[in-house]
Design an enzyme around this catalytic site. Structure first.
Site, mmCIF file in Angstrom:
data_model
loop_
_atom_site.group_PDB
_atom_site.id
_atom_site.type_symbol
_atom_site.label_atom_id
_atom_site.label_comp_id
_atom_site.label_asym_id
_atom_site.label_seq_id
_atom_site.Cartn_x
_atom_site.Cartn_y
_atom_site.Cartn_z
ATOM 1 N N LYS A 121 0.805 -1.220 0.000
ATOM 2 C CA LYS A 121 0.000 0.000 0.000
ATOM 3 C C LYS A 121 0.843 1.278 0.000
ATOM 4 O O LYS A 121 0.440 2.295 -0.569
ATOM 5 C CB LYS A 121 -0.987 -0.016 1.164
ATOM 6 C CG LYS A 121 -2.131 -1.019 0.958
ATOM 7 C CD LYS A 121 -3.143 -0.939 2.075
ATOM 8 C CE LYS A 121 -4.377 -1.772 1.768
ATOM 9 N NZ LYS A 121 -4.081 -3.178 1.509
ATOM 10 N N LYS A 206 -5.011 11.188 6.121
ATOM 11 C CA LYS A 206 -6.141 11.936 6.644
ATOM 12 C C LYS A 206 -7.367 11.032 6.698
ATOM 13 O O LYS A 206 -7.640 10.282 5.758
ATOM 14 C CB LYS A 206 -6.426 13.142 5.740
ATOM 15 C CG LYS A 206 -7.637 13.965 6.130
ATOM 16 C CD LYS A 206 -7.448 14.691 7.442
ATOM 17 C CE LYS A 206 -8.657 15.566 7.789
ATOM 18 N NZ LYS A 206 -8.535 16.165 9.133
ATOM 19 N N HIS A 213 -17.322 4.852 -1.229
ATOM 20 C CA HIS A 213 -16.274 4.022 -1.830
ATOM 21 C C HIS A 213 -16.634 3.848 -3.302
ATOM 22 O O HIS A 213 -17.605 3.177 -3.641
ATOM 23 C CB HIS A 213 -16.235 2.662 -1.125
ATOM 24 C CG HIS A 213 -15.189 1.730 -1.667
ATOM 25 N ND1 HIS A 213 -14.250 1.129 -0.860
ATOM 26 C CD2 HIS A 213 -14.928 1.280 -2.918
ATOM 27 C CE1 HIS A 213 -13.469 0.356 -1.590
ATOM 28 N NE2 HIS A 213 -13.871 0.439 -2.844
ATOM 29 N N LYS A 242 -17.651 -5.620 1.380
ATOM 30 C CA LYS A 242 -18.745 -5.110 0.561
ATOM 31 C C LYS A 242 -19.964 -6.035 0.645
ATOM 32 O O LYS A 242 -19.822 -7.255 0.700
ATOM 33 C CB LYS A 242 -18.282 -4.970 -0.884
ATOM 34 C CG LYS A 242 -17.121 -3.994 -1.045
ATOM 35 C CD LYS A 242 -16.467 -4.105 -2.411
ATOM 36 C CE LYS A 242 -15.231 -3.224 -2.504
ATOM 37 N NZ LYS A 242 -14.502 -3.405 -3.768
ATOM 38 N N GLU A 292 -6.382 2.387 -3.032
ATOM 39 C CA GLU A 292 -5.619 1.198 -3.402
ATOM 40 C C GLU A 292 -6.005 0.745 -4.797
ATOM 41 O O GLU A 292 -6.982 1.211 -5.377
ATOM 42 C CB GLU A 292 -5.837 0.056 -2.408
ATOM 43 C CG GLU A 292 -7.251 -0.503 -2.377
ATOM 44 C CD GLU A 292 -7.385 -1.641 -1.369
ATOM 45 O OE1 GLU A 292 -6.367 -2.096 -0.832
ATOM 46 O OE2 GLU A 292 -8.525 -2.069 -1.127
ATOM 47 N N ARG A 296 -6.583 -7.565 -10.175
ATOM 48 C CA ARG A 296 -7.298 -8.805 -10.463
ATOM 49 C C ARG A 296 -8.728 -8.465 -10.855
ATOM 50 O O ARG A 296 -9.136 -7.303 -10.849
ATOM 51 C CB ARG A 296 -7.327 -9.695 -9.220
ATOM 52 C CG ARG A 296 -7.907 -8.990 -7.998
ATOM 53 C CD ARG A 296 -8.155 -9.925 -6.842
ATOM 54 N NE ARG A 296 -8.454 -9.218 -5.603
ATOM 55 C CZ ARG A 296 -9.620 -8.672 -5.283
ATOM 56 N NH1 ARG A 296 -10.637 -8.719 -6.151
ATOM 57 N NH2 ARG A 296 -9.794 -8.064 -4.128
ATOM 58 N N ARG A 342 -24.513 -9.556 -2.783
ATOM 59 C CA ARG A 342 -23.714 -10.719 -2.403
ATOM 60 C C ARG A 342 -24.552 -11.571 -1.439
ATOM 61 O O ARG A 342 -24.944 -11.097 -0.368
ATOM 62 C CB ARG A 342 -22.418 -10.304 -1.723
ATOM 63 C CG ARG A 342 -21.505 -9.468 -2.603
ATOM 64 C CD ARG A 342 -20.134 -9.343 -1.962
ATOM 65 N NE ARG A 342 -19.281 -8.420 -2.708
ATOM 66 C CZ ARG A 342 -17.972 -8.329 -2.555
ATOM 67 N NH1 ARG A 342 -17.360 -9.108 -1.673
ATOM 68 N NH2 ARG A 342 -17.259 -7.465 -3.260
#
Length: 453
Positions: A121, A206, A213, A242, A292, A296, A342
């Site tokens: 990261k 911060k 998101h 998620k 990030e 994939r 999901r």
């Protein structure tokens, strides 16, 4: 990388719905598939439908789906031209990608060096900044001392976030409200990171108060060409996991999409990135902040496929076999709205896993309804892996029509014998904030806490 050659047989180094998703794309392209599986997955649907199957070990993932030697041996025994890792397991393991290519097998994924860079990261943030992506204010790299952390925190202002340089899922991550708690929480973050990832490196950024998101799907050919396929809104999360995703985001305008999409596509072209990738941002008050990159395929990729009509797995295979991208940016169209739920084998509200035998199963159907799942009536869900057993994806010409179709599809979906998260989704889509799209990454946990009180 080995010399590019036609792909005639792919080993699928994964399980569950993503293994089945890859298998279907390969078969539609006339490519044979080899399923690898643990002893717990001998009766899995992807194993039944593959051209060939190889058992690679006992149920624990470390002895099967994470067993590099067993997977490479299976690929060689089955004469595979390529390996597709899906998501999770070894999909973002740069060393595995290098080993695959060293055995003259095509790796259906990004270049190993890009996996390694974006998997760290701190290095990912540094690279993103160099490529012109907007960053959350914070440290330029790893924080080594408390004094260093205190100086940087004073510059960017509290609250700040201490984050592990390796890993994810919220581990090694601490919100620091003021300087009096900085040293203690920084130490806790280091200890968590060391325990979870074997690396106690942390950095500082911060803390944003109430962001969304939002992530952009990108695709590159590895030779300096890249496109974006729009954004997905993944703000409905619990413990950084998620729960529901949609595309496009309810809060992003077409102008913002074009502007930000152009920035990420250029960054990936400059990087000479190969294959599918996702650039993840926090969005607040009209501003994007890079957090990030996932090197994939994402779990939520179907919503992008629904609004663009582009098969992302097929595109992965094409690019890995040395072909150009199948479309230019000007040819990509965004039409309608898609939402993915999901569905996990777990209690809808306590989230306790619920493995066991599926006694009855009926997938929702009808126009613009898609179910990605490897379960069937009589299938026993093993207790060794992630609890996600299905993804329900619906499409509508507008978000309102999509929500109406989703309500109907959730009512129609039947999974008996185990507890599932279907009731949670049914309750969520009746909430005013969800109907209007007015939610952030904190919304779900706040709602669950209020519901329990």
């Amino acid at each position: 990388m080995p010399e590019i050659k036609p792909i005639k047989r792919i080993l699928i180094a994964n399980r569950g719905e993503i293994a089945l998703r890859i298998l279907r794309a390969a078969h539609e392209m006339g490519i044979e598939t080899v399923a690898v599986h643990s002893t717990a997955d001998a009766d899995a649907m992807h194993v039944r439908l593959a051209n060939h199957a190889v058992c690679i070990g006992p149920p624990p993932a470390k002895d099967s789906y994470l067993n590099v030697a067993a997977i490479i041996s299976a690929a060689e025994i089955a004469h595979c031209d390529a390996i597709h890792p899906g998501y999770g397991f070894l999909s973002e393991n740069a060393k595995f990608a290098e080993i695959v290519e060293a055995h003259d097998i095509v790796w259906i994924g990004p270049k190993p060096e890009h996996i390694r860079t974006m998997g760290d990261k701190v290095e990912a943030k540094r690279t993103a900044g160099a490529l012109g992506l907007p960053l959350v204010p914070g440290s330029d790299g790893a924080i080594d001392t408390f004094e260093q952390a205190r100086e940087i925190a004073a510059q960017i202002g509290y609250p700040v976030l201490v984050k592990a340089a390796s890993g994810g899922g919220g581990r090694g991550m601490k919100v620091v409200p003021d300087e009096s708690q900085l040293e203690s929480l920084m130490s806790q973050a280091r200890n968590e990171a060391k325990s979870a990832f074997g690396d106690d490196t942390v950095y500082l950024e911060k803390y944003l108060g109430n962001p969304r998101h939002i992530e952009f799907q990108i695709f590159g050919d590895g030779r300096g060409h890249a496109v974006h396929l729009g954004e997905r809104d993944c703000s409905l999360q619990r413990r950084h996991q998620k729960v529901l995703e949609e595309a496009p985001s309810p809060v992003i305008s077409a102008e913002e999409r074009d502007r930000m999409g152009g920035i990420v596509a250029k960054a990936m072209a400059d990087m000479e990135y190969r294959g599918a990738g996702t650039i993840e941002f926090l969005w607040e008050d009209g501003e994007f902040y890079f957090i990030e990159m996932n090197t994939r395929l994402q779990v939520e990729h179907p919503v992008t496929e629904m609004i663009t009509g582009i098969d992302l797995v097929r595109e992965q295979i094409r690019v890995a076999s040395g072909k150009d991208l199948s479309c230019t940016q000007d040819e990509i169209r965004f039409t309608g709205h898609a939402i993915e739920c999901r569905i996990n084998a777990e209690d809808a509200y306590s989230f306790a896993p619920s493995p066991g035998k599926v006694t009855a199963y009926h997938a929702a159907g009808g126009m613009h309804v898609r179910v990605d799942s490897g379960i069937y009536a009589g299938y026993s869900i093993p207790p060794y892996y992630d609890s996600m057993i299905a993804k329900l994806i619906v499409y509508g010409r507008s978000r309102e029509k999509c929500m109406m179709r989703l309500r109907r599809a959730l009512q129609e979906m039947v999974i008996e014998g185990v507890k599932t998260s279907i009731p949670l989704h049914q309750e969520l889509i009746e909430q005013d904030d969800i109907r209007t799209g007015d939610y952030s990454i904190k919304w779900l946990e706040d709602w669950l806490a209020e519901r329990e009180s």
